[in-house]
Design an enzyme around this catalytic site. Structure first.
Site, PDB file in Angstrom:
ATOM      1  N   GLU A  42      -5.432 -89.096  -0.440  1.00  0.00           N
ATOM      2  CA  GLU A  42      -6.798 -88.819  -0.870  1.00  0.00           C
ATOM      3  C   GLU A  42      -6.888 -88.453  -2.346  1.00  0.00           C
ATOM      4  O   GLU A  42      -7.850 -88.838  -3.030  1.00  0.00           O
ATOM      5  CB  GLU A  42      -7.387 -87.697  -0.009  1.00  0.00           C
ATOM      6  CG  GLU A  42      -7.593 -88.047   1.440  1.00  0.00           C
ATOM      7  CD  GLU A  42      -6.354 -87.876   2.299  1.00  0.00           C
ATOM      8  OE1 GLU A  42      -6.438 -88.126   3.522  1.00  0.00           O
ATOM      9  OE2 GLU A  42      -5.293 -87.480   1.756  1.00  0.00           O
ATOM     10  N   ARG A  97      -8.837 -82.408   0.416  1.00  0.00           N
ATOM     11  CA  ARG A  97      -7.510 -82.535  -0.161  1.00  0.00           C
ATOM     12  C   ARG A  97      -7.569 -82.984  -1.620  1.00  0.00           C
ATOM     13  O   ARG A  97      -6.582 -82.891  -2.335  1.00  0.00           O
ATOM     14  CB  ARG A  97      -6.686 -83.536   0.651  1.00  0.00           C
ATOM     15  CG  ARG A  97      -6.691 -83.272   2.141  1.00  0.00           C
ATOM     16  CD  ARG A  97      -5.799 -84.207   2.884  1.00  0.00           C
ATOM     17  NE  ARG A  97      -4.420 -83.735   2.885  1.00  0.00           N
ATOM     18  CZ  ARG A  97      -3.410 -84.399   3.427  1.00  0.00           C
ATOM     19  NH1 ARG A  97      -3.612 -85.576   3.978  1.00  0.00           N
ATOM     20  NH2 ARG A  97      -2.191 -83.910   3.402  1.00  0.00           N
ATOM     21  N   LYS A 134       2.800 -98.142  19.668  1.00  0.00           N
ATOM     22  CA  LYS A 134       1.591 -97.326  19.776  1.00  0.00           C
ATOM     23  C   LYS A 134       0.809 -97.732  21.019  1.00  0.00           C
ATOM     24  O   LYS A 134       0.514 -98.901  21.237  1.00  0.00           O
ATOM     25  CB  LYS A 134       0.730 -97.497  18.523  1.00  0.00           C
ATOM     26  CG  LYS A 134      -0.360 -96.459  18.387  1.00  0.00           C
ATOM     27  CD  LYS A 134      -0.911 -96.459  16.977  1.00  0.00           C
ATOM     28  CE  LYS A 134      -1.874 -95.308  16.794  1.00  0.00           C
ATOM     29  NZ  LYS A 134      -2.342 -95.176  15.402  1.00  0.00           N
TER      30      LYS A 134
END
Length: 493
Positions: free
Chosen positions: A246, A274, A170
Site C-alpha cells: 500500500e 498503512r 487454495k
C-alpha cells in the site's frame, strides 16, 4: 499466537518474539507462517534484512503463485538430505577430515565445492540465500506426513533461520472454492443481493478511461475485490496491481500524477492506514491530483475488528490539502467519480460495500432529505446512517409526534459552512460509522464551540475496536441502529 489482520507482518513479529526469547535465555520454537502474496510487501524484506542468525522457522505457504522456479523432486530429495541426520553431521565430518594430514582439508573443500556446484548449477540458488537463510523446499503442503517429517527434522536439527517452502491448493477439497478462489478467499462468504459499490466504481472508471488515455487505476493485490476486473481487461497497460504494498501504491500514484497521468488508487479503508505517511508526504504536501476510492468504509461485519473502516474520516480530515467526499447513494458515487476527473487535488471518496439505490445527485452541498424546519437536525454520514436516520425520523413522528430534519452529509471535508451558518437555536445529532475521536461529530462540535445556541450530540463508534458480528449487530452495539437514534432524539425533547 500472534495474529495480524494485515499482510507481510508475520516475520517481523516472529523475529521480535525470537529475540525476546533469546534475551531471556529461554528455549522454545518460533514459527512464522506467511503466504506467497505476503512476499509482495516490503515488511518481509525489512525483517529478512535483520534476521541474522536468529533461530526461527519460516513457513512459506505458496498456493500456486510461486516466488521462484519449481525445481521438483530433485529439490525435495536434496532438501530431505539437508535436514536429515547425515547432512547435519557435516560439522563433525569437517572436524574429522581436518585431522587427516595432507588430504583432509582438500577433501573437505572438494566435498563443499560439490555441494555448492549442485546447489547453484543444478538447483538454482534460492532467493533466501541472499539473506543467509536456509531454504528447504518445495514440499506438498497438503500431505500431512510430509509436513510432520520436515517440521520434526527442522526442529531437531537446525539452529538457524530456515524457510520451509510448501505448495498448497487454495480451496483444496471444496470444488466451488477451487474454481473461484478469489470469491472464496474469506472463510465466511455472504451472498448479498445488493449491488456492490465496487461494481459501480469499476463501470465509472471504464467510462473515464475510454475518454481519457491518462486515466490509470492502482490496486494493492485486490483488483477484482475493488471492481477493476473489466478495467484491467480493457486497459491492461493502465491498470497496476502492485501487490500487498500500500505504501508503494500511494507514492507510485504520486509519481504518475507528477508525470501527467490521472491516477485512481482503489483500496479498502482499513488498508489505506498503512500508507498514511505517504498520503501526507508524497501526495498532500505536493498537492497532487490523486483520487483515493475507499471501499468498505465503516463497519464491515464478518471481516472482523482488523478490517473495520472506522478511522479514515479522522485521519484523512487531519491532512492539509485533502478533500473527503461521502456518498450515500449510487447516483452520488457515480457523480463523484466523474467530477473527480478534473478535480486537480488530493481527493478521497469513501463508501460502504453497498449504498442506497435512491438519492439525490451530488452538488458539493449537503442534501436536506427531510425539512420540517425542526429544532433537531440529524446530520448523517454514509448510506447506513442516512437510512437509519430516515427510519428514526419516521418512528418519532408516528409514535411521539416529534419532527426532526434529516441531512445527508456528502462532504466531511470541507464542511458545508453555508448550511451550518443557517442554524440557530437547534440541537444537532451527528451520525457516522467512524470513531468518535477526530471524526465528523468532532468537526461539527468544534465548528460550534463558541455558539451557545447550538448543541452537538455525537453518535459514533467509541474509541475501541469493534468485534466481529453482522453489520446490523455492530450498529446496535455502537448505538447507531434505529432504536438508539430514536432514544437519542427522545432525550433531546
Amino acid at each position: 499466537i500472534f495474529i495480524s489482520g494485515h499482510a507481510s507482518t508475520s516475520l517481523s513479529s516472529a523475529l521480535g518474539l525470537a529475540c525476546a526469547r533469546d534475551l531471556k535465555g529461554e528455549d522454545y520454537n518460533i514459527v512464522a507462517v506467511l503466504g506467497d502474496g505476503a512476499l509482495t510487501g516490503g515488511m518481509i524484506y525489512e525483517a529478512l534484512n535483520n534476521i541474522k542468525k536468529t533461530q526461527l522457522l519460516i513457513v512459506l505457504n505458496d498456493n500456486n503463485m510461486s516466488i521462484e522456479k519449481n525445481v521438483g523432486k530433485l529439490s525435495k530429495k536434496i532438501s530431505k538430505i539437508r535436514v536429515g541426520h547425515y547432512y547435519n553431521n557435516k560439522l563433525r565430518i569437517k572436524k574429522m577430515l581436518g585431522k587427516i594430514p595432507v588430504l583432509g582439508k582438500p577433501t573437505y573443500r572438494f566435498l563443499r565445492w560439490c555441494k555448492r556446484h549442485m546447489k547453484f548449477t543444478m538447483l538454482s540458488p534460492s532467493y533466501f540465500d541472499n539473506f543467509d537463510v536456509k531454504y528447504i523446499g518445495i514440499v506438498d503442503g497438503n500431505e500431512l506426513k510430509d509436513l510432520i517429517y520436515y517440521f520434526t527434522k527442522i526442529k531437531n536439527n537446525i539452529k538457524r533461520p530456515t524457510v520451509l517452502h510448501i505448495v498448497t491448493k487454495k480451496g483444496s477439497g471444496y470444488l466451488p472454492a477451487e474454481e473461484n478462489q478469489s470469491y472464496y478467499h474469506n472463510y465466511y462468504v455472504t451472498h448479498d443481493s445488493d449491488k456492490p459499490s465496487s461494481e459501480v466504481v469499476g463501470i465509472e472508471l471504464v467510462k473515464l478511461a475510454e475518454k481519457d488515455s491518462s486515466v490509470c487505476a492502482i490496486s494493492a493485490a485486490m483488483k477484482e475485490s475493488v471492481g477493476l476486473k473489466k478495467f484491467a481487461s480493457m486497459f491492461s497497460d493502465r491498470c497496476f496491481d502492485v501487490g500487498i504494498a500500500e505504501e508503494h501504491a500511494v507514492t507510485f500514484a504520486g509519481g504518475l500524477a507528477t508525470g501527467g497521468a490521472k491516477p485512481y488508487v482503489l483500496i479498502y479503508s482499513t488498508f489505506l492506514q498503512r500508507a498514511y505517511d505517504q498520503i501526507i508526504h508524497d501526495i498532500a504536501i505536493p498537492n497532487l491530483p490523486v483520487t483515493f476510492l475507499l471501499d468498505r468504509a465503516g463497519l464491515v461485519g464478518s471481516d472482523g475488528k482488523t478490517h473495520q473502516g472506522l478511522q479514515d474520516i479522522s485521519y484523512l480530515c487531519s491532512v492539509p490539502n485533502m478533500t473527503v467526499w461521502t456518498p450515500y447513494c449510487y447516483a452520488q458515487l457515480r457523480d463523484m467519480i466523474q467530477r473527480s476527473h478534473n478535480f486537480g487535488a488530493p481527493l478521497a471518496i469513501r463508501y460502504s460495500k453497498s449504498l442506497m439505490e435512491d438519492g439525490k445527485s451530488f452538488c458539493s452541498r449537503w442534501n436536506v432529505l427531510i425539512d420540517n424546519s425542526a429544532s433537531i437536525k440529524l446530520l448523517a454520514v454514509g448510506s447506513n446512517m442516512v437510512k437509519n436516520a430516515l427510519k428514526a425520523c419516521s418512528v418519532v413522528k408516528n409514535t411521539s409526534n416529534i419532527l426532526v430534519d434529516v441531512v445527508a452529509v456528502t462532504t466531511v471535508k470541507p464542511l458545508d459552512c453555508s448550511y451550518l451558518n443557517t442554524l440557530h437555536d437547534v440541537k444537532i445529532v451527528t451520525l457516522e460509522e467512524n470513531q468518535r475521536n477526530g471524526g465528523f461529530g468532532s468537526l461539527i462540535a468544534s465548528y460550534f464551540a463558541n455558539r451557545s445556541d447550538v448543541s452537538v450530540n455525537i453518535c459514533a463508534v467509541d474509541n475501541e475496536f469493534v468485534e466481529q458480528a453482522t453489520v446490523a449487530q455492530q450498529l446496535q452495539q455502537c448505538g447507531l441502529d434505529v432504536d438508539s437514534i430514536v432514544n437519542q432524539i427522545n432525550k433531546l425533547c
